[in-house]
Design a protein around this motif. Structure first.
Motif, PDB file in Angstrom:
ATOM      1  N   MET A 123       0.721  -1.263  -0.133  1.00  0.00           N
ATOM      2  CA  MET A 123       0.026  -0.038  -0.017  1.00  0.00           C
ATOM      3  C   MET A 123       0.948   1.292  -0.048  1.00  0.00           C
ATOM      4  N   LEU A 124       2.033   1.094   0.378  1.00  0.00           N
ATOM      5  CA  LEU A 124       2.810   2.283   0.384  1.00  0.00           C
ATOM      6  C   LEU A 124       3.985   2.605  -0.756  1.00  0.00           C
ATOM      7  N   ASP A 125       3.800   1.705  -1.763  1.00  0.00           N
ATOM      8  CA  ASP A 125       4.523   1.770  -2.739  1.00  0.00           C
ATOM      9  C   ASP A 125       4.543   2.835  -3.711  1.00  0.00           C
ATOM     10  N   ILE A 126       3.111   3.600  -3.493  1.00  0.00           N
ATOM     11  CA  ILE A 126       2.939   4.620  -4.334  1.00  0.00           C
ATOM     12  C   ILE A 126       3.632   5.795  -3.760  1.00  0.00           C
ATOM     13  N   LEU A 127       4.174   5.711  -2.564  1.00  0.00           N
ATOM     14  CA  LEU A 127       4.918   6.784  -2.020  1.00  0.00           C
ATOM     15  C   LEU A 127       6.275   6.774  -2.271  1.00  0.00           C
ATOM     16  N   ASN A 128       6.947   5.924  -2.748  1.00  0.00           N
ATOM     17  CA  ASN A 128       8.473   5.982  -3.259  1.00  0.00           C
ATOM     18  C   ASN A 128       8.756   6.987  -3.962  1.00  0.00           C
ATOM     19  N   GLY A 129       9.948   7.662  -3.746  1.00  0.00           N
ATOM     20  CA  GLY A 129      10.385   8.577  -4.690  1.00  0.00           C
ATOM     21  C   GLY A 129      10.980   9.905  -4.317  1.00  0.00           C
ATOM     22  N   GLU A 130      11.484  10.708  -4.966  1.00  0.00           N
ATOM     23  CA  GLU A 130      12.148  12.005  -4.506  1.00  0.00           C
ATOM     24  C   GLU A 130      11.172  12.978  -4.521  1.00  0.00           C
ATOM     25  N   TYR A 131      11.206  13.874  -3.584  1.00  0.00           N
ATOM     26  CA  TYR A 131      10.114  14.954  -3.331  1.00  0.00           C
ATOM     27  C   TYR A 131      10.700  16.371  -3.225  1.00  0.00           C
ATOM     28  N   ALA A 132       9.911  17.417  -3.589  1.00  0.00           N
ATOM     29  CA  ALA A 132      10.333  18.724  -3.232  1.00  0.00           C
ATOM     30  C   ALA A 132       9.166  19.034  -2.325  1.00  0.00           C
ATOM     31  N   ILE A 133       9.477  19.642  -1.281  1.00  0.00           N
ATOM     32  CA  ILE A 133       8.411  19.823  -0.135  1.00  0.00           C
ATOM     33  C   ILE A 133       8.280  21.473   0.075  1.00  0.00           C
ATOM     34  N   LYS A 134       6.896  21.740   0.166  1.00  0.00           N
ATOM     35  CA  LYS A 134       6.628  23.126   0.827  1.00  0.00           C
ATOM     36  C   LYS A 134       6.067  22.703   2.086  1.00  0.00           C
ATOM     37  N   PHE A 135       6.987  23.124   3.002  1.00  0.00           N
ATOM     38  CA  PHE A 135       6.528  22.759   4.504  1.00  0.00           C
ATOM     39  C   PHE A 135       6.266  24.229   5.247  1.00  0.00           C
ATOM     40  N   TYR A 136       5.201  23.807   6.029  1.00  0.00           N
ATOM     41  CA  TYR A 136       4.525  25.067   6.741  1.00  0.00           C
ATOM     42  C   TYR A 136       4.584  24.756   8.292  1.00  0.00           C
ATOM     43  N   PHE A 137       5.041  25.604   9.087  1.00  0.00           N
ATOM     44  CA  PHE A 137       4.689  25.346  10.567  1.00  0.00           C
ATOM     45  C   PHE A 137       4.351  26.592  11.247  1.00  0.00           C
ATOM     46  N   LYS A 138       4.094  26.470  12.574  1.00  0.00           N
ATOM     47  CA  LYS A 138       3.515  27.420  13.499  1.00  0.00           C
ATOM     48  C   LYS A 138       4.610  27.581  14.621  1.00  0.00           C
TER      49      LYS A 138
END
Length: 221
Positions: free
Chosen positions: A77-92
């Motif tokens: 079920m996790l196979d679809i998540l494999n890969g390299e990512y660019a992330i836009k991260f937001y925090f408070k």
């Protein structure tokens, strides 16, 4: 207590205490207790083995065979998540703040340990400082729950979360510590597609009322 320790203690008792009538009586009681224990082990072991075999039959394991081994099929079920990512991260900086602080990050998600777990290597900046994180996600066939661990360069401790993967949404919860204060955490991975996914971190002080503390959009490169 094993037989060696029992015999040793009996020998020491005989060495240090003469065979007085009182000590003879004590030694007889001890000998009787040792024999009784041996009988219990002899009778109980087959019964325990029968119980274990019955439990195996009820669990669907092959008769006299090995339990399920290797990556559980749920890991697919996790196979679809494999890969390299660019992330836009937001925090408070504070959960009650109205505005989000934005930062960029990258991540590599891959299968490791022969497919038994999925690893995320996270790199970015947090509050102007370099930030690195390592996460592992696995399906626990013993509990039928998903388990996620996380450690990063800022918190410098391993957090453990458990949860479910239903309707295309992975949600895990756990407890974190921050300067001795217990924080209830809830992490959600959702909107999962071939192109990426969204992520949300919520926190609570009582486990009932949650506030959004961080969120991110992962886009595959």
């Amino acid at each position: 207590m094993n037989k060696t320790r029992i015999v040793t203690r009996v020998y020491c008792a005989q060495f240090w205490f003469p065979n007085t009538p009182l000590e003879d009586a004590r030694m007889k009681k001890l000998s009787f207790a040792v024999v009784a224990l041996a009988l219990c082990l002899a009778v109980g072991a087959p019964a325990l083995a029968d119980h274990h075999n019955t439990a195996q039959e009820g669990s669907g394991q092959p008769e006299g065979g090995m339990p399920p081994m290797g990556p559980p099929p749920e890991m697919k079920m996790l196979d679809i998540l494999n890969g390299e990512y660019a992330i836009k991260f937001y925090f408070k900086m504070n959960p009650t703040d109205a505005e989000w602080v934005a930062t960029d990050a990258t991540a590599v998600v891959s299968v490791v340990a022969g497919g038994a777990t999925q690893q995320m290597l996270f790199e970015g900046h947090m509050m102007g400082m370099p930030f690195s994180g390592l996460g592992l996600t696995s399906y626990d066939r013993e509990t039928s729950k998903w388990t996620m661990t996380w450690v990063d360069s800022m918190g410098a401790r391993i957090s453990v979360y458990t949860g479910t993967f239903d309707d295309g949404k992975l949600v895990v919860t756990g407890k974190d510590l921050n300067q001795g204060v217990t924080i209830h955490s809830r992490l959600s991975t959702y909107n999962i597609t071939e192109k990426g996914f969204d992520w949300l971190y919520e926190m609570s002080m009582d486990g009932a009322h949650y506030f959004e503390g961080a969120k991110a959009t992962y886009t595959k490169k």
